[in-house]
Design a protein around this motif. Sequence first.
Motif, mmCIF file in Angstrom:
data_model
loop_
_atom_site.group_PDB
_atom_site.id
_atom_site.type_symbol
_atom_site.label_atom_id
_atom_site.label_comp_id
_atom_site.label_asym_id
_atom_site.label_seq_id
_atom_site.Cartn_x
_atom_site.Cartn_y
_atom_site.Cartn_z
ATOM 1 N N ASP A 30 0.751 -1.431 0.114
ATOM 2 C CA ASP A 30 0.057 -0.149 -0.078
ATOM 3 C C ASP A 30 0.714 0.923 -0.122
ATOM 4 O O ASP A 30 2.112 1.276 0.112
ATOM 5 C CB ASP A 30 -1.028 -0.015 1.179
ATOM 6 C CG ASP A 30 -0.128 -0.208 2.518
ATOM 7 O OD1 ASP A 30 1.073 0.269 2.418
ATOM 8 O OD2 ASP A 30 -0.708 -0.504 3.533
ATOM 9 N N GLU A 31 0.418 2.298 0.046
ATOM 10 C CA GLU A 31 0.907 3.656 -0.043
ATOM 11 C C GLU A 31 2.186 3.737 1.204
ATOM 12 O O GLU A 31 3.207 4.424 0.939
ATOM 13 C CB GLU A 31 -0.052 4.932 -0.024
ATOM 14 C CG GLU A 31 -0.815 4.967 -1.345
ATOM 15 C CD GLU A 31 0.062 5.356 -2.710
ATOM 16 O OE1 GLU A 31 1.039 5.812 -2.135
ATOM 17 O OE2 GLU A 31 -0.474 5.096 -3.555
ATOM 18 N N ALA A 32 1.643 3.277 2.273
ATOM 19 C CA ALA A 32 2.570 3.262 3.438
ATOM 20 C C ALA A 32 3.643 2.514 3.126
ATOM 21 O O ALA A 32 4.875 2.958 3.902
ATOM 22 C CB ALA A 32 1.700 2.865 4.733
ATOM 23 N N ASP A 33 3.644 1.386 2.549
ATOM 24 C CA ASP A 33 4.842 0.680 2.206
ATOM 25 C C ASP A 33 5.520 1.454 1.057
ATOM 26 O O ASP A 33 6.862 1.079 1.264
ATOM 27 C CB ASP A 33 4.247 -0.805 1.363
ATOM 28 C CG ASP A 33 3.477 -1.615 2.731
ATOM 29 O OD1 ASP A 33 3.860 -1.723 3.580
ATOM 30 O OD2 ASP A 33 2.728 -2.559 2.344
ATOM 31 N N LEU A 34 5.134 1.969 0.381
ATOM 32 C CA LEU A 34 5.959 2.722 -0.924
ATOM 33 C C LEU A 34 6.536 3.528 -0.172
ATOM 34 O O LEU A 34 7.876 3.805 -0.493
ATOM 35 C CB LEU A 34 4.903 3.201 -2.049
ATOM 36 C CG LEU A 34 5.576 3.859 -3.052
ATOM 37 C CD1 LEU A 34 6.451 3.052 -3.773
ATOM 38 C CD2 LEU A 34 4.453 4.483 -3.941
#
Length: 223
Positions: A146-150
């Motif tokens: 997800d965006e947090a992982d990115l």
Amino acid sequence: MHTAQELADFTVPLLADYVTVDLTEAVRLGEEPLERLGPMGGRLPKFRRAGMASIHPGTPESLWPRGEVVYVPPASPFIRVLSSGKSVLQPVLETAPGTWLDDDPARAAKIRELGMHSLMVVPVHARGALLGVAVFVRTDTPAPFDEADLLFAEELVARAALSLDNARRYTRERATALALQHSLLPRSVSGGAAADVVARYLPADAEGGEGGVGRYVHGQPYR
């Protein structure tokens, strides 16, 4: 190579199940970049695999060992990252017919065989140069990226990129110093008929290979 491998090792399994770090040959390790990477203009860059890690022994996901040149399809997310300088996030990896994988059947077979289902491709930036891409994949971990992982991946890659660029610059500077040292040696030496004579550069700093003076080293006299 060592720094790229450390990045891959650190992020598996912390963030991903499979990670590769591929460096573009347009910015060679140990040399200043010949050009800055921007819009590709039809040119296909070459990559060299500098680091890879997997939760599976032997890294079966990789088609290429470390140090080998990596094939990249023109329509792949990797080229998109190089062209834009921005990361690509695919929470669900696109594998259906009509995607870039049509031009890369070997990679497509690996994706299906090992169940790769989520992808992030992050550019490796350092001091205005684009050194390559870091690729993060999930196989056994069911949750998609997800965006947090990115954001986390981009932060890690940004820190590693500075170390990669420092290593590249150090290698280039060391090669320049060695070339200068060798140029200080005499072109030819002669000991006459009595001895073999050779020239050698002895650095003052044996560990760093810097400084020092030229010396003559005499061989054994002829008998």
